[in-house]
Structures are given as C-alpha cells and as structure tokens.
Design an enzyme around this catalytic site. Structure first.
Site, mmCIF file in Angstrom:
data_model
loop_
_atom_site.group_PDB
_atom_site.id
_atom_site.type_symbol
_atom_site.label_atom_id
_atom_site.label_comp_id
_atom_site.label_asym_id
_atom_site.label_seq_id
_atom_site.Cartn_x
_atom_site.Cartn_y
_atom_site.Cartn_z
ATOM 1 N N ASP A 84 0.741 -1.091 0.060
ATOM 2 C CA ASP A 84 0.011 0.003 -0.003
ATOM 3 C C ASP A 84 0.915 1.292 0.029
ATOM 4 O OD1 ASP A 84 -2.485 1.449 0.181
ATOM 5 O OD2 ASP A 84 -2.312 1.416 2.273
ATOM 6 N N HIS A 85 0.580 2.239 -0.781
ATOM 7 C CA HIS A 85 1.463 3.452 -1.034
ATOM 8 C C HIS A 85 2.702 3.001 -0.999
ATOM 9 C CE1 HIS A 85 -2.017 6.067 -0.932
ATOM 10 N NE2 HIS A 85 -2.410 5.460 0.205
ATOM 11 N N GLU A 135 -0.837 5.827 -8.671
ATOM 12 C CA GLU A 135 -1.844 6.978 -7.915
ATOM 13 C C GLU A 135 -1.679 8.398 -8.769
ATOM 14 O OE1 GLU A 135 -2.369 7.265 -3.917
ATOM 15 O OE2 GLU A 135 -2.393 9.407 -4.004
ATOM 16 N N GLY A 178 -7.635 8.038 7.261
ATOM 17 C CA GLY A 178 -8.208 8.496 8.848
ATOM 18 C C GLY A 178 -9.607 8.986 9.006
ATOM 19 N N HIS A 208 -9.260 5.093 -1.626
ATOM 20 C CA HIS A 208 -8.744 5.082 -0.622
ATOM 21 C C HIS A 208 -9.565 5.814 0.427
ATOM 22 C CE1 HIS A 208 -4.270 3.748 -1.768
ATOM 23 N NE2 HIS A 208 -4.997 3.847 -2.727
ATOM 24 N N GLY A 209 -9.034 5.616 1.804
ATOM 25 C CA GLY A 209 -9.695 6.350 2.739
ATOM 26 C C GLY A 209 -11.072 5.787 3.143
ATOM 27 N N GLY A 210 -11.196 4.593 2.848
ATOM 28 C CA GLY A 210 -12.544 4.107 3.040
ATOM 29 C C GLY A 210 -13.310 4.253 4.411
#
Ligand code: 13P
Length: 288
Positions: A84-85, A135, A178, A208-210
């Site tokens: 991830d990232h 991304e 977050g 992202h950021g679910g």
C-alpha cells in the site's frame, strides 16, 4: 496461493461491486480478515503499508505468514497480498519477496516522473503476472507516515497513467486517510465521473480512505467505476475499542484472562465484524 488482483478487480468492475483492501498489522489482523473473507466467499486484498511492513519484521516475514495462513486455515477465496502506498524502492522489495500486487505511489513526483517510474514498474509486474496500482492526485491525511495534500486528480493525467497499462488506478477525489473531519465536503463525484470517462469503462478505480465514508457515497462511487476500496483505520478503531472494553471490565484479572489469546480475542472479533460489514456494503460476498 496468492493471486494478482487483476482478475478479481476486472470482475468487480464489470459486475458493479468493489473488493475490499483491508490493511494488516499483525497475525491477528491477517487471520481475522482471511477468515471473514472465506466465510463470506469474497475475494480479498491484504494491504501492507511500508510502516506495517517494518513492524512485521520485513516483507519476507509477511509473505511467509500469509502463505502459511492460507494453507493452515484452508482459505479457498482469491487473496492478493498488496503493498500500500509503496515507494519505488519498496515496490521492488515486495516484488522480490513474493507479494502478488504492488501500489507504486508516485503522486508526489512531477507527473513526468510518476509516468516514467510507473511505466517501468508496469513492465516488471506484467512479466511476473503481478498487479500494479498507480496514483494520481493525492489522498489527504496521513497513512502510516505517508502524508498527502488531498489534491484532486486531473482526469487527463489519470488517462496518461491508465494508458501505461496499470491494473488499477487510485485518484484523489476529496478522500482522506483516517477519520473524516466534521466539515468534510464529501467525495467529488464530478471528478470521479470525469476520470471514469477518460480512462474507460474497464479500468478499475481505487477509493482510498474507506473509513467513515457513508454507505450512499460508497454505492455511488461503485456505480461510477470504483472497484477496490481501502479500509484501515476502521479496523484499528474497532480493535482498540473492544480491547479497551475487555481491560476496563477487568476481564484480564479473572482466572487466566491475562492469556494473550484471550486478551486479543475481542479485538479480533471486532475486526471480523468490521470486515463483514464492509464486504456486505461493497457487494463482494459470494463473488469468490
Ligand atoms: P483509512 O485508514 O481511512 O480507512 O484508509 C485506508 C487506505 O486508504 C489505505 O491505503
């Protein structure tokens, strides 16, 4: 056996649902996610940030643990192990260690450099049959030390990256890692739609950021081409709350309640419940 995320995401894009990427932190996390995916007959992506990779003693340890668990727990659903990232160097380390999928996050580079590095990694991953996420734009907030400014992606740049042959594309559309602040403006569906139109109906888009995105926004995002949704903080919050309750109720002080397997059990159950809820919401149950 670990699989590339390509087939599961191609099916999700065509079938109008999304596959969850759940980030792992340790053995309990991994076991909880794998068992829930198996119970729900859902494909699943295990996400590993570079920070979590270090915490778990390096990528070789993680590959060994996940492969061992798939065998030991009799997991039959498709499982992708995904960086991830990832940085450029991190992507190569994970490829070498045996990950089945990597994200190269070049969003902080000028677009030319992001394009050049992503292109190189597409070629490497294609040769090895691995999936690659790229991304454009940046996810706001912080993900394990990776801080993003929250820039909304430029659909034209998304097209340039998609045309390199990446498996899936993450684009900043107002999403944040977050917890979302009270005054969050919501997802930029206009931008998501423009990206989807540029990259075409076959490219799986990644949200992202679910954590904390309301169900109606998740469903709308899926209808506009999101086929992979990343969740991390929500499992952490659920684990911490359940562990806090166990200790505050003094359960560790009764009998053998201090046994680590007992102390960690409520947190594991809380992760399972969170993952189950997300799999239901994302629509990937019975799609394995
Ligand atoms: P959250 O921590 O907000 O769920 O985001 C997870 C994520 O996007 C991992 O890349």
């Amino acid at each position: 056996m670990l699989v590339s995320a390509k087939e599961m995401l191609t099916k999700a894009r065509a079938g109008h649902y999304a596959v969850g990427q759940f980030n792992i932190n340790n053995l309990e996390w991994t076991k909880a996610i794998l068992l829930t995916a198996e119970e729900m007959k859902s494909p699943v992506i295990l996400g590993v940030s570079e920070g979590a990779g270090k915490y778990m003693c390096g990528y070789d340890t993680i590959v060994g643990m996940v492969n061992g668990m798939i065998k030991g727990l009799g997991i039959t659903v498709p499982v992708a192990l995904h960086l991830d990232h990832g940085s450029y160097e991190g992507a190569y380390k994970c490829i070498e260690a045996g990950f089945s999928s990597v994200m190269f996050d070049g969003s902080h580079y000028p677009i030319e450099e992001n394009l050049a590095k992503t292109k190189e990694l597409v070629e490497v991953c294609n040769k090895l049959g691995l999936s690659l996420e790229a991304e454009v734009g940046a996810i706001g907030g912080e993900e394990d030390g990776v801080v993003g400014g929250g820039e909304v992606a430029d659909p034209k740049e998304c097209k340039m990256i998609a045309d390199l042959g990446v498996t899936m594309l993450a684009a900043g559309i107002g999403n944040i890692h977050g917890k979302y602040p009270e005054n969050w403006a919501g997802l930029r569906f206009d931008v998501l739609e423009a990206i989807s139109n540029e990259v075409g109906a076959e490219m799986p888009l990644v949200l992202h950021g679910g954590t904390g995105i309301p169900a109606d926004m998740i469903k709308k995002a899926i209808s506009l081409g999101v086929s992979k949704i990343n969740v991390n903080t929500e499992c952490q919050l659920a684990f911490a709350a359940a562990t806090r309750q166990y200790i505050e109720e003094g359960k560790d002080l009764v009998g053998k309640g201090f046994d680590p397997r007992k102390v960690l059990a409520p947190g594991v159950e809380a992760i399972k419940a969170t993952v189950k809820e997300k799999i239901e919401l994302f629509g990937s149950a019975n799609k394995a």
